[in-house]
Each structure stands twice: as structure tokens, then as C-alpha cells.
Design an enzyme around this catalytic site. Structure first.
Site, PDB file in Angstrom:
ATOM      1  N   HIS A  40       0.207  -1.442  -0.129  1.00  0.00           N
ATOM      2  CA  HIS A  40       0.159   0.027  -0.426  1.00  0.00           C
ATOM      3  C   HIS A  40       0.907   1.510  -0.321  1.00  0.00           C
ATOM      4  O   HIS A  40       0.455   2.448  -0.828  1.00  0.00           O
ATOM      5  CB  HIS A  40      -0.829   0.290   1.159  1.00  0.00           C
ATOM      6  CG  HIS A  40      -2.298  -1.182   1.422  1.00  0.00           C
ATOM      7  ND1 HIS A  40      -1.879  -1.861   2.129  1.00  0.00           N
ATOM      8  CD2 HIS A  40      -2.866  -1.264   0.680  1.00  0.00           C
ATOM      9  CE1 HIS A  40      -2.660  -2.831   1.817  1.00  0.00           C
ATOM     10  NE2 HIS A  40      -3.279  -2.321   1.300  1.00  0.00           N
ATOM     11  N   SER A 188       0.666  -8.947   0.274  1.00  0.00           N
ATOM     12  CA  SER A 188      -0.208  -8.758   0.638  1.00  0.00           C
ATOM     13  C   SER A 188      -0.944  -8.601   1.946  1.00  0.00           C
ATOM     14  O   SER A 188      -0.344  -9.929   2.823  1.00  0.00           O
ATOM     15  CB  SER A 188      -0.633 -10.874   0.010  1.00  0.00           C
ATOM     16  OG  SER A 188      -2.338 -11.305   0.466  1.00  0.00           O
ATOM     17  N   SER A 189      -1.887  -8.772   2.876  1.00  0.00           N
ATOM     18  CA  SER A 189      -2.109  -8.839   3.973  1.00  0.00           C
ATOM     19  C   SER A 189      -1.985 -10.102   4.916  1.00  0.00           C
ATOM     20  O   SER A 189      -2.295 -10.917   5.340  1.00  0.00           O
ATOM     21  CB  SER A 189      -3.662  -8.000   3.905  1.00  0.00           C
ATOM     22  OG  SER A 189      -3.864  -6.789   3.170  1.00  0.00           O
TER      23      SER A 189
END
Ligand code: PAF
Length: 283
Positions: A40, A188-189
Site C-alpha cells: 500500500h 499481501s495482508s
């Protein structure tokens, strides 16, 4: 480092954005569901290069979760997210409540055709409807000049582009390259759910996709090769492969030789579903 200002109402968001616009400043938006990570932050860095001001929305959007997907367990960590936003100098965080986004009586859904067909939609049939609806709302609320989306969610990026084209939403959509760890694993989370042994398997996803893309580009038959890639993923330790498919990179129509292509995959490692995609070079 200064945390960004936080607003949770559309009126406050618009007042801020309108003020910037009166000052002649270009505004970028990065829509997120929070639980921010380096991927992000890379989107926000790009946004800051493309505009003078950057709004980051943090909203865990219920309409893109199927009843079987655990909306309640999705990580929510606003304080940590705001600290991370300070490190990349985001100007404003927009954190609406579910009630404000979807008040009682809300009855509109946006269905995007074209690139939403197949791939993720075969396994998450209402996902893109939820994404398109919330992204359209966010754009109408914030009225950004541009917005940055990661190529990690490649089909989502194509769907958002189609949405803006079809509805004449005056937002320039900027696709940002996938951030990867030193082994090529896409950030990625969901990586947080993986233990060390699973991480080693997860890192095979991009390796197998790159090999497959190179084989397709070198002339191997698309369907045979993606079938082989699925078997290679299972042999590497993935529990189940949802899809490995080559598509045309702009429209996501089935890939034809000589066209710019993208190889996309989704596979399960234990209870964690990972997605990734790589370029199919034109031979
Ligand atoms: O990619 C995401 O995090 C979400 O799908 C998005 C674009 C923020 C919409 O909720």
C-alpha cells in the site's frame, strides 16, 4: 512525522478536497481496506508523485465479502495504519463508517461486465459488484483527479478502468507494479497468516508463474501449459488451485498469440487464498 488528518464524513472530505482544488492542487486517491503494508505504501508514494495532495480511504467494504468470507476477522488497525501513513506523508485519511457508506435503504449495485468475467468471479461471484459500487462511491465522494491501484489485484484494476470508462468518471487510473519480497512473493495482508513452511511454498507461486509465462511466450500451447502450472503448484505444496489462466492484458479476454498477455492465478495454501499475476512477454 505527522499523521494525516482524519475525516469520517463526506462533507468534511469534500470541504478539504474543494479547498485544495481552489488552491489549484491536483488530488490523488488511494482506496484501501486498511491493514496497510509496504505494498500500500508504494501506491501512496506513486500517488504523491502524480499529485500534490493524497487522500487514502480506509474502509473494510462489506459488500465485497461473500457470507462465507470472514468480514469480522478482517484486520482493523487504524492507529497503526495512521502511523504508517505518516511515514509516506499521506495528507488525509478518509475513514467512513459502514452506516455512512450504506445507510438503511441503500439499494444500488454497479455491475461491470467485460474484464470481470471469469477468474475471480468464478469463485467470488459478487466480489466485483461490491468493489465497483464502493469505488464509484469513493470517487464521487472524494472527486480525485487520479487514483492508484496495485497490479497485484490485476483483474480489479481492469474492472476499475472499465468502470471509469463506462460511467465517464473523470478519474485517471494509475496501475502500480506489485511489490514483492526478496523471493518474489507478492506482498499481501494475507501473507501474515502464513507460517515459515507455508511461506516457502507461497514463494513458489511467482516462480511457477514466471516459468509458465516464459513457456507460453516461447510457443507452448496455452491450455496445456497452464494445466502443467496447476500441477506444479500442487506438487509444490498448494492445497487447491482455483485457476491459472492467460488473458489479454488490457481487456482480460482469452489470450491470443501475438497479443500482450497476463498470466493470472489463485491458489490455496491451507486456509489462505493467494493470488498473483505476471506479464506474458510478446515473443
Ligand atoms: O483492493 C482493495 O483493498 C479493495 O478491493 C478496494 C479497492 C479498496 C475496494 O474496497
Amino acid at each position: 512525522m505527522r499523521r494525516p488528518d482524519v475525516v469520517d464524513s463526506v462533507a468534511a472530505l469534500r470541504a478539504q478536497v474543494n479547498g485544495w482544488r481552489r488552491d489549484g492542487l491536483r488530488v490523488a486517491m488511494v482506496p484501501t481496506m486498511g491493514a496497510l503494508h509496504e505494498g500500500h505504501l508504494s501506491l501512496i508514494r506513486i500517488a504523491r508523485k502524480r499529485a500534490e495532495r493524497c487522500v487514502v480511504s480506509i474502509f473494510v467494504n462489506p459488500t465485497q465479502f461473500a457470507p462465507s468470507e470472514d468480514l469480522d476477522k478482517y484486520p482493523r488497525q487504524l492507529t497503526r495504519d495512521l502511523d504508517l501513513l505518516a511515514t509516506v506523508k499521506a495528507d488525509l485519511a478518509f475513514t467512513p463508517t459502514v452506516g455512512a457508506m450504506y445507510p438503511a435503504g441503500f439499494a444500488t449495485r454497479i455491475l461491470v461486465g467485460g474484464p470481470s468475467a471469469g477468474l475471480e468471479s468464478d469463485f467470488r461471484p459478487t466480489f466485483f459488484e461490491g468493489v465497483a459500487t464502493v469505488v464509484a462511491k469513493l470517487f464521487l465522494q472524494a472527486t480525485p483527479d487520479c487514483a492508484v491501484f496495485g497490479e497485484k489485484d490485476y483483474q480489479q484494476l481492469c474492472v476499475v478502468r472499465q468502470l471509469c470508462r463506462d460511467l465517464d468518471l473523470p478519474v485517471e487510473i494509475i496501475g502500480a507494479p506489485t511489490m514483492r519480497d526478496a523471493h518474489g512473493l507478492a506482498m499481501s495482508s494475507r501473507n501474515a497468516y502464513l507460517d515459515e513452511a507455508e511461506l516457502a511454498v507461497a514463494r513458489q507461486l511467482n516462480v511457477i508463474l514466471h516459468k509458465t509465462a516464459a513457456a507460453i511466450a516461447a510457443g507452448a500451447h496455452g491450455d496445456d501449459t497452464t494445466g502443467e502450472a496447476s500441477r506444479a503448484l500442487i506438487a509444490a505444496g498448494f492445497r487447491k488451485v482455483d485457476y491459472v489462466e492467460a488473458r489479454e492484458s488490457l481487456t482480460l479476454a482469452p489470450w491470443r498469440r501475438g497479443r500482450a498477455g497476463r498470466l493470472l492465478a489463485a491458489a490455496w495454501l491451507g486456509k489462505t487464498r493467494l493470488i498473483d499475476n505476471v506479464d506474458v512477454p510478446i515473443a
